[in-house]
Design an enzyme around this catalytic site. Structure first.
Site, PDB file in Angstrom:
ATOM      1  N   LYS A 175     -31.799   7.256  -3.129  1.00 58.89           N
ATOM      2  CA  LYS A 175     -30.519   7.488  -2.452  1.00 58.89           C
ATOM      3  C   LYS A 175     -30.434   6.645  -1.174  1.00 58.89           C
ATOM      4  O   LYS A 175     -29.463   5.956  -0.925  1.00 58.89           O
ATOM      5  CB  LYS A 175     -30.381   8.981  -2.126  1.00 58.89           C
ATOM      6  CG  LYS A 175     -29.088   9.312  -1.424  1.00 58.89           C
ATOM      7  CD  LYS A 175     -28.928  10.802  -1.220  1.00 58.89           C
ATOM      8  CE  LYS A 175     -27.741  11.082  -0.299  1.00 58.89           C
ATOM      9  NZ  LYS A 175     -27.543  12.496  -0.046  1.00 58.89           N
ATOM     10  N   GLU A 180     -42.602   5.498  -0.260  1.00 62.77           N
ATOM     11  CA  GLU A 180     -43.342   5.578  -1.524  1.00 62.77           C
ATOM     12  C   GLU A 180     -42.661   4.726  -2.597  1.00 62.77           C
ATOM     13  O   GLU A 180     -43.305   3.984  -3.346  1.00 62.77           O
ATOM     14  CB  GLU A 180     -43.409   7.039  -2.007  1.00 62.77           C
ATOM     15  CG  GLU A 180     -44.197   7.979  -1.117  1.00 62.77           C
ATOM     16  CD  GLU A 180     -43.349   8.627  -0.020  1.00 62.77           C
ATOM     17  OE1 GLU A 180     -42.329   8.023   0.397  1.00 62.77           O
ATOM     18  OE2 GLU A 180     -43.719   9.728   0.420  1.00 62.77           O
ATOM     19  N   GLY A 228     -29.994  14.506  -3.007  1.00 64.86           N
ATOM     20  CA  GLY A 228     -30.964  13.928  -3.952  1.00 64.86           C
ATOM     21  C   GLY A 228     -31.338  14.911  -5.057  1.00 64.86           C
ATOM     22  O   GLY A 228     -31.398  14.566  -6.239  1.00 64.86           O
ATOM     23  N   ARG A 229     -31.559  16.167  -4.688  1.00 66.04           N
ATOM     24  CA  ARG A 229     -32.001  17.173  -5.672  1.00 66.04           C
ATOM     25  C   ARG A 229     -30.865  17.647  -6.569  1.00 66.04           C
ATOM     26  O   ARG A 229     -31.070  18.454  -7.461  1.00 66.04           O
ATOM     27  CB  ARG A 229     -32.676  18.332  -4.952  1.00 66.04           C
ATOM     28  CG  ARG A 229     -31.859  18.951  -3.824  1.00 66.04           C
ATOM     29  CD  ARG A 229     -32.728  19.797  -2.903  1.00 66.04           C
ATOM     30  NE  ARG A 229     -32.001  20.330  -1.751  1.00 66.04           N
ATOM     31  CZ  ARG A 229     -31.827  19.692  -0.597  1.00 66.04           C
ATOM     32  NH1 ARG A 229     -32.323  18.476  -0.448  1.00 66.04           N
ATOM     33  NH2 ARG A 229     -31.184  20.247   0.399  1.00 66.04           N
ATOM     34  N   GLU A 245     -36.293  23.015  -1.203  1.00 66.60           N
ATOM     35  CA  GLU A 245     -35.773  22.029  -0.249  1.00 66.60           C
ATOM     36  C   GLU A 245     -34.381  22.458   0.240  1.00 66.60           C
ATOM     37  O   GLU A 245     -33.950  22.091   1.323  1.00 66.60           O
ATOM     38  CB  GLU A 245     -35.715  20.628  -0.881  1.00 66.60           C
ATOM     39  CG  GLU A 245     -35.765  19.513   0.147  1.00 66.60           C
ATOM     40  CD  GLU A 245     -35.905  18.121  -0.439  1.00 66.60           C
ATOM     41  OE1 GLU A 245     -34.971  17.661  -1.112  1.00 66.60           O
ATOM     42  OE2 GLU A 245     -36.944  17.465  -0.220  1.00 66.60           O
ATOM     43  N   HIS A 254     -52.709  32.237 -19.986  1.00 64.70           N
ATOM     44  CA  HIS A 254     -54.159  32.035 -20.088  1.00 64.70           C
ATOM     45  C   HIS A 254     -54.730  31.507 -18.782  1.00 64.70           C
ATOM     46  O   HIS A 254     -55.817  30.927 -18.771  1.00 64.70           O
ATOM     47  CB  HIS A 254     -54.456  31.095 -21.257  1.00 64.70           C
ATOM     48  CG  HIS A 254     -54.003  31.693 -22.556  1.00 64.70           C
ATOM     49  ND1 HIS A 254     -54.777  32.570 -23.276  1.00 64.70           N
ATOM     50  CD2 HIS A 254     -52.809  31.601 -23.209  1.00 64.70           C
ATOM     51  CE1 HIS A 254     -54.096  32.971 -24.348  1.00 64.70           C
ATOM     52  NE2 HIS A 254     -52.895  32.398 -24.323  1.00 64.70           N
ATOM     53  N   LYS A 281     -42.600  12.422   7.555  1.00 64.96           N
ATOM     54  CA  LYS A 281     -42.239  11.033   7.214  1.00 64.96           C
ATOM     55  C   LYS A 281     -42.317  10.154   8.458  1.00 64.96           C
ATOM     56  O   LYS A 281     -42.849   9.049   8.417  1.00 64.96           O
ATOM     57  CB  LYS A 281     -40.784  10.985   6.712  1.00 64.96           C
ATOM     58  CG  LYS A 281     -40.565  11.343   5.281  1.00 64.96           C
ATOM     59  CD  LYS A 281     -39.113  10.981   4.934  1.00 64.96           C
ATOM     60  CE  LYS A 281     -38.651  11.683   3.684  1.00 64.96           C
ATOM     61  NZ  LYS A 281     -37.244  11.490   3.408  1.00 64.96           N
TER      62      LYS A 281
HETATM   63  O1  F6P Z   1     -38.489  13.575   1.313  1.00 65.78           O
HETATM   64  C1  F6P Z   1     -37.558  14.327   0.589  1.00 65.78           C
HETATM   65  C2  F6P Z   1     -36.472  13.474   0.039  1.00 65.78           C
HETATM   66  O2  F6P Z   1     -35.640  13.005   1.043  1.00 65.78           O
HETATM   67  C3  F6P Z   1     -35.675  14.232  -1.024  1.00 65.78           C
HETATM   68  O3  F6P Z   1     -34.650  14.973  -0.482  1.00 65.78           O
HETATM   69  C4  F6P Z   1     -35.236  13.144  -1.920  1.00 65.78           C
HETATM   70  O4  F6P Z   1     -34.888  13.617  -3.186  1.00 65.78           O
HETATM   71  C5  F6P Z   1     -36.463  12.259  -1.948  1.00 65.78           C
HETATM   72  O5  F6P Z   1     -37.000  12.355  -0.650  1.00 65.78           O
HETATM   73  C6  F6P Z   1     -36.220  10.829  -2.299  1.00 65.78           C
HETATM   74  O6  F6P Z   1     -35.310  10.211  -1.431  1.00 65.78           O
HETATM   75  P1  F6P Z   1     -34.585   8.885  -1.831  1.00 65.78           P
HETATM   76  O7  F6P Z   1     -33.808   9.132  -3.067  1.00 65.78           O
HETATM   77  O8  F6P Z   1     -33.715   8.526  -0.659  1.00 65.78           O
HETATM   78  O9  F6P Z   1     -35.642   7.837  -2.070  1.00 65.78           O
END
Ligand code: F6P
Length: 525
Positions: free
Chosen positions: A204, A210, A265-266, A351, A382, A513
Site C-alpha cells: 500500500k 521487508e 491494508g488488512r 490490528e 491433537h 518500525k
Molecule cells: O506494519 C503493519 C502494516 O502497516 C499493515 O497494516 C500492512 O498490512 C502491512 O504493514 C504492509 O504494509 P504495506 O502494504 O504498506 O507494505
C-alpha cells in the site's frame, strides 16, 4: 462519541454478569427453543450461537447495547464514506470495492468509477496472463507469479488462494513471499525459471522495508538469470496506493495497479491487491468472491440488529471479553483449505481493535480487542485442545465447518464425515464438559473399582461451560469465502463501534518500525 460505560445497557450487563448463571450443560437440554432462537443465516452461512453463555435477558441487554451505541448509525456513516478513521481523517470504504458494478452505492460515483476501472484492469491482466499472452523478456509465457508483500499485502490473497485452491489454474503457479529472511525468497525462486517469472510487488505504502528488501533481491535474481536490465519491467507489476513511490522505484504506470488510502491494508483483498488471487482462480471467480462479500454487506446493512449475523457475533464476543472477562478468542476452521483463515482474521481483528484509546484520545475505559489465535481445528485437537478442555483459561471458540464437500477422491465422503463429526463433538464436549460424579460413574462402567474411579475422576473430568459459535458454510466456494471474510470484517467493525475506538488506524506498529529504520541508519553510518 459515547463512552460504552455510560450506556444504560452496559450497567445492566454488568449486573447480569455478576449474578450466577446456569452451566451450559443445564441450559442446553432444558431450553428447547434455544437452537432455533440462536440460529441465523446469511449469504450461505449459518451461525449456531446456542452454545454461548447468553440467556434471553443477556441477549436482550446486548441488543440494547448495540442500539444505544448507535451501531446502525455508525455503519451507515461508513458506507456513506464519512471520515470514520478520525486519526488519519479518511473514509473507510473497502465495502465499495465489492459494490454492485451496475449500481453506485452510498459512497458515490467518484469512488465507484475508480473501483470499477481498477477492477477491470486487474481482471483483464489476470485473464491475459492465464491465457499465456503476458510474456517475459524472451517471449515466453509467464508460468510463475511471485507475490512479494507482507501483512495485509500478503495474508488476504494467500489465504483466499488456499481456500479456493480447487479452482487454481493448472498451468500458472502463484507463490507468496512475505518474510525478508533470504531463505524465504530463495526457497521459492530456486525452483523457478526467470524467463517465465513475474514479480508482483504488493505494498500500500511502497515503503515497507521487508517488501522492498525482497523486491530488490528478486529483481537482482532476474538480472543475474539473464533478464536484461532494460527489459525488467516485463517481469514486474506493482500494486499500491502510492503510485508515485512505485514510479520512483522504476515500476511502469501501465503495470501499476491502484488502490486508495481509504482501503486499510488488512481490508484490501477486494482491491487490486487481489490480483494474485484473480490470476490463480480467474476473473469470473474473483467477481463471485466480491459478490459473496456484497451479499454479506447487504445483510449487514438491512437486517435488524437482533437478527444481524455479524452484529450478533460481535455482541457475543463482547459479552465474553468485557463481562465474562475472557481475554482470548480461538478460531478453528475444520476444512483444511481454510488453514490460513485464522492468521488472516488475527491481523484483521488485532490490528484493528488492539487499541488503548477511545476515538477522542482518552484512555479506553473498557477492555478492547481480544487475542485472536488458532488454526485448523483437527490439528489443534491433537495439540493445544488439552488446555482448552482442562487448562485454567476459558477460551471462547469459533468453529468453522463446511456442509458440502466435493473433493474428487473416492472416499471423500468418509473424510468429510470424520471432520464434521469431530467439529460437532468438540463443540458439545466444550459446552457440556463432564462432572466429577459423571466421570466417576463412567470410569466404573469401564471397569475401574469405586476407589480407583474416585482417584482417577479429577484427572478425567471436564469443567465445560466453554462458549462457542459454530459457523457452517454450505460449501467452500468463492461467494461463501467472500461472505465469511466480510462477516468477520463487520464483526470487528461492530465491536469497535461499541467500544468507541478507531478500528482503521494502526499506530501501534509504528514505533518498532521507526526503531528498526533508525538502527539500520546507525549501522550504515
Ligand atoms: O506494519 C503493519 C502494516 O502497516 C499493515 O497494516 C500492512 O498490512 C502491512 O504493514 C504492509 O504494509 P504495506 O502494504 O504498506 O507494505
Amino acid at each position: 462519541m459515547t463512552q460504552p460505560t455510560s450506556l444504560p445497557a452496559w450497567a445492566q450487563l454488568q449486573s447480569l454478569a455478576a449474578a450466577p448463571q446456569p452451566h451450559l450443560r443445564d441450559v442446553l437440554p432444558s431450553d428447547t427453543g434455544r437452537a432455533a432462537r440462536m440460529n441465523l443465516k446469511a449469504a450461505g452461512i449459518e451461525l449456531d450461537a446456542s452454545r454461548q453463555r447468553v440467556s434471553p435477558a443477556i441477549q436482550q441487554a446486548l441488543n440494547h447495547l448495540a442500539e444505544q451505541a448507535g451501531v446502525a448509525r455508525q455503519r451507515d456513516a461508513m458506507f456513506k464514506g464519512e471520515h470514520i478513521n478520525n486519526t488519519e481523517d479518511r473514509p473507510v470504504l473497502h465495502v465499495a470495492l465489492r459494490g454492485d458494478p451496475l449500481h453506485t452505492g452510498p459512497w458515490g460515483t467518484a469512488v465507484q468509477s475508480d473501483v470499477q476501472r481498477e477492477l477491470a484492469r486487474i481482471c483483464d491482466f489476470a485473464e491475459a496472463l492465464r491465457a499465456g499472452t503476458v510474456r517475459g523478456h524472451a517471449g515466453d509465457a509467464i508460468t510463475d507469479v511471485v507475490n512479494i508483500g507482507i501483512g495485509g499485502s500478503d495474508l488476504g490473497p494467500r489465504m483466499a488462494a488456499d481456500a479456493l485452491a480447487h479452482l487454481a489454474h493448472p498451468g500458472v503457479r502463484v507463490h507468496y513471499v512475505s518474510n525478508p529472511d533470504a531463505w524465504a525468497l530463495w526457497s521459492v525462486l530456486r525452483h523457478l525459471d526467470a524467463k517465465r517469472t513475474l514479480l508482483i510487488v504488493s505494498s500500500k505504502t511502497f515503503t515497507t522495508q521487508e517488501t522492498l528488501t525482497n523486491a530488490a533481491s528478486a529483481q537482482r535474481w532476474l538480472t543475474d538469470n539473464g533478464c536484461p536490465a532494460d527489459a525488467l519491467s516485463r517481469h514486474l507489476v506493482a500494486i499500491t496506493a502510492s503510485p508515485a513511490q512505485a514510479a520512483k522505484l522504476g515500476y511502469p504506470a501501465e503495470r501499476t495497479f491502484l488502490f486508495w488510502d481509504w482501503v486499510g491494508g488488512r481490508y484490501s483483498v477486494w482491491s487490486a491487491l487481489g490480483l494474485p488471487l484473480a490470476i490463480a482462480i480467474g476473473a469470473e471467480h474473483f467477481r463471485l468472491f466480491l459478490a459473496g462479500a456484497r451479499a454479506m454487506d447487504e445483510h449487514f446493512r438491512s437486517t435488524p440488529l437482533a437478527q444481524n449475523l455479524p452484529v450478533q457475533m460481535a455482541l457475543h464476543g463482547l459479552w465474553n471479553r468485557n463481562f465474562l472477562r475472557l481475554p482470548t478468542h480461538l478460531i478453528v476452521p475444520y476444512a483444511s483449505r481454510l488453514g490460513r483463515f485464522t492468521p488472516f482474521v488475527q491481523q484483521m481483528d488485532m490490528e484493528s481493535n488492539g487499541k488503548h484509546t477511545h476515538l477522542d484520545g482518552t484512555p479506553a475505559t473498557v477492555d478492547t480487542g481480544p487475542i485472536v489465535w488458532g488454526g485448523l481445528g483437527i490439528d489443534g485437537q491433537h495439540a493445544y485442545f488439552q488446555l482448552i478442555h482442562q487448562g485454567k483459561h476459558t477460551v471462547p471458540v469459533d468453529f468453522i465447518g463446511v456442509q458440502n464437500e466435493d473433493t474428487p477422491l473416492p472416499l471423500a465422503a468418509t473424510h468429510h464425515e470424520v471432520v464434521n463429526l469431530n467439529l460437532r463433538a468438540q463443540a458439545e464436549a466444550m459446552a457440556f464438559g463432564r462432572s466429577l460424579t459423571d466421570t466417576q460413574a463412567a470410569l466404573q462402567k469401564e471397569g475401574l473399582s469405586e476407589s480407583e474411579a474416585r482417584a482417577m475422576a479429577p484427572h478425567r473430568s471436564f469443567d465445560g461451560n466453554i462458549p462457542s459459535h459454530i459457523l457452517w458454510l454450505d460449501r467452500l466456494d468463492p461467494a461463501r469465502l467472500g461472505a465469511l471474510i466480510a462477516l468477520y470484517e463487520h464483526k470487528v467493525f461492530t465491536q469497535a463501534a461499541i467500544w468507541n475506538i478507531n478500528a482503521y488506524d494502526q499506530w501501534g506498529v509504528e514505533l518498532g518500525k521507526t526503531m528498526a529504520k533508525a538502527m539500520a541508519k546507525n549501522a550504515a553510518a
